[in-house]
Design a protein around this motif. Structure first.
Motif, PDB file in Angstrom:
ATOM      1  N   PRO A  76      33.183  49.071  37.751  1.00 60.09           N
ATOM      2  CA  PRO A  76      33.584  50.476  37.909  1.00 60.09           C
ATOM      3  C   PRO A  76      33.016  51.418  36.861  1.00 60.09           C
ATOM      4  O   PRO A  76      32.806  52.595  37.141  1.00 60.09           O
ATOM      5  CB  PRO A  76      35.114  50.407  37.810  1.00 60.09           C
TER       6      PRO A  76
ATOM      7  N   LEU B 125      41.500  45.105  38.818  1.00 63.61           N
ATOM      8  CA  LEU B 125      41.085  45.415  40.185  1.00 63.61           C
ATOM      9  C   LEU B 125      41.487  44.252  41.076  1.00 63.61           C
ATOM     10  O   LEU B 125      41.258  43.088  40.727  1.00 63.61           O
ATOM     11  CB  LEU B 125      39.562  45.573  40.263  1.00 63.61           C
TER      12      LEU B 125
ATOM     13  N   GLN C 164      43.709  49.238  39.912  1.00 66.08           N
ATOM     14  CA  GLN C 164      43.390  49.715  41.258  1.00 66.08           C
ATOM     15  C   GLN C 164      43.622  48.580  42.244  1.00 66.08           C
ATOM     16  O   GLN C 164      43.107  47.476  42.087  1.00 66.08           O
ATOM     17  CB  GLN C 164      41.943  50.191  41.332  1.00 66.08           C
TER      18      GLN C 164
ATOM     19  N   THR D  77      43.674  47.453  46.323  1.00 66.51           N
ATOM     20  CA  THR D  77      43.195  47.785  47.665  1.00 66.51           C
ATOM     21  C   THR D  77      43.902  46.911  48.691  1.00 66.51           C
ATOM     22  O   THR D  77      43.978  45.689  48.521  1.00 66.51           O
ATOM     23  CB  THR D  77      41.671  47.577  47.764  1.00 66.51           C
TER      24      THR D  77
ATOM     25  N   HIS E  86      34.812  53.680  45.968  1.00 66.72           N
ATOM     26  CA  HIS E  86      34.084  53.340  44.748  1.00 66.72           C
ATOM     27  C   HIS E  86      33.952  54.556  43.830  1.00 66.72           C
ATOM     28  O   HIS E  86      34.071  54.435  42.601  1.00 66.72           O
ATOM     29  CB  HIS E  86      32.709  52.779  45.105  1.00 66.72           C
TER      30      HIS E  86
ATOM     31  N   ARG F 162      37.314  55.165  42.301  1.00 65.59           N
ATOM     32  CA  ARG F 162      37.561  54.118  41.298  1.00 65.59           C
ATOM     33  C   ARG F 162      36.847  54.462  39.989  1.00 65.59           C
ATOM     34  O   ARG F 162      37.438  54.366  38.903  1.00 65.59           O
ATOM     35  CB  ARG F 162      37.069  52.789  41.861  1.00 65.59           C
TER      36      ARG F 162
END
Length: 328
Positions: free
Chosen positions: A113, A188, A211, A213, A315, A318
């Motif tokens: 990131p 992540l 983060q 998802t 992205h 992020r």
């Protein structure tokens, strides 16, 4: 109503609108929820991870990627990859969880990131070639049931510990990440890794931001009523024969844990997802106790028009998010 043509025998949107999804709560916690997890965390932090760095396997996107092994709770030796900056010291570090099935290579988790970052990409026990461990099933539908009879033996708790131990291994291999008073680590995780992350984050002060998802394991009481094609369907089938498992699942609810997450967290949650029911994903986001951001995805675990654009947007979000929270 689903927004995509599909041949699933159920609606992967489960009839919820975005407004309805944003109102789904987290289940209440058992009285000893925090004590249970703090004890697990203390045991993981006491592990001598003894990380070993392998040779460079590839170089791309500003990092050299090595194989790595480390020890987790129970003496389980796990593998994965370590990404180190090609030039200069690491300014930030990341622990990057994976989806069910593990990872066979670093894949799309690199590039990282932020530039000038290091990252450990562990394979948790039972997942992928580098996470293989005797006695733990590799297939997700079997793995998710391993040890589920008891909160002490459920494999999901040990997988969370594998992430904590990965953070310890990263800190030992990249000691500059421990310099200063501000946390320089980010987490992540996607799908399985998103759910594990939500369970890991409340007790871990080494992370400055996270983060998640399409996170799984959110709101188990609701998940048990929702058909899916992912590991949750295996848990649903087990529950029909063993309803008492709800007492165990209460300790492994990602939404319940999320209510105790205080560090900034960005969640990407999908409106349509055959593998991880969207109500569980949004329950994780809704419960977050600290600063939170949401990116709504049209679909998860499903190939669709516009997917590339949504991925690119995620992205970019992020990079911006971690840049703001960890420093550019």
């Amino acid at each position: 109503m689903s927004t995509y043509v599909h041949d699933f025998p159920f609606d992967p949107a489960h009839g919820r609108t975005l407004d309805e999804l944003l109102r789904i709560p987290a289940p209440g916690a058992p009285d000893d929820f925090e004590a249970f997890w703090r004890a697990r965390y203390a045991a993981a932090r006491a592990v001598a991870t003894e990380p070993e760095l392998g040779p460079v396997e590839e170089e791309r996107d500003g990092v050299r990627i090595h194989g790595v092994t480390y020890t987790s709770v129970g003496g389980v030796r796990l593998g994965g990859w370590l990404a180190l900056p090609v030039e200069g010291p690491a300014r930030h570090g990341f622990v990057i969880g994976h989806g069910y099935g593990g990872r066979q290579e670093p894949g799309p988790d690199v590039p990282l990131p932020l530039p000038h970052s290091a990252a450990i990409l562990p394979c948790v026990r039972g997942q992928g070639d580098r996470g293989r461990w005797e006695g733990i099933p590799e297939v997700s539908f079997e793995h998710v049931l391993h040890g589920i009879e008891s909160r002490e033996t459920y494999v999901i708790g040990d997988c969370v510990a594998d992430l904590w131990c990965a953070a310890s291994a990263l800190g030992e291999l990249v000691p500059e990440l421990a310099e200063g008073d501000t946390p320089r680590l980010g987490y992540l995780g996607e799908s399985f890794g998103g759910g594990l992350g939500a369970l890991a984050l409340p007790w871990e002060d080494r992370f400055g931001a996270a983060q998640l998802t399409v996170p799984t394991f959110g709101n188990h009481p609701l998940r048990l009523t929702l058909p899916c094609t992912g590991s949750g369907e295996s848990v649903r089938a087990y529950h029909r024969e063993h309803p008492e498992v709800t007492d165990v699942l209460r300790y492994f609810d990602a939404a319940t844990a999320a209510a105790r997450v205080e560090r900034p967290t960005l969640v990407a949650a999908a409106l349509f997802d055959p593998s991880v029911p969207p109500p569980g994903q949004f329950a994780v986001y809704n419960a977050l106790g600290g600063v939170r951001e949401l990116q709504v995805l049209s679909a998860g675990h499903f190939v669709h028009d516009g997917q590339a654009a949504e991925t690119a947007e995620l992205h970019a979000n992020r990079r911006r998010f971690f840049g703001e929270r960890l420093g550019a």
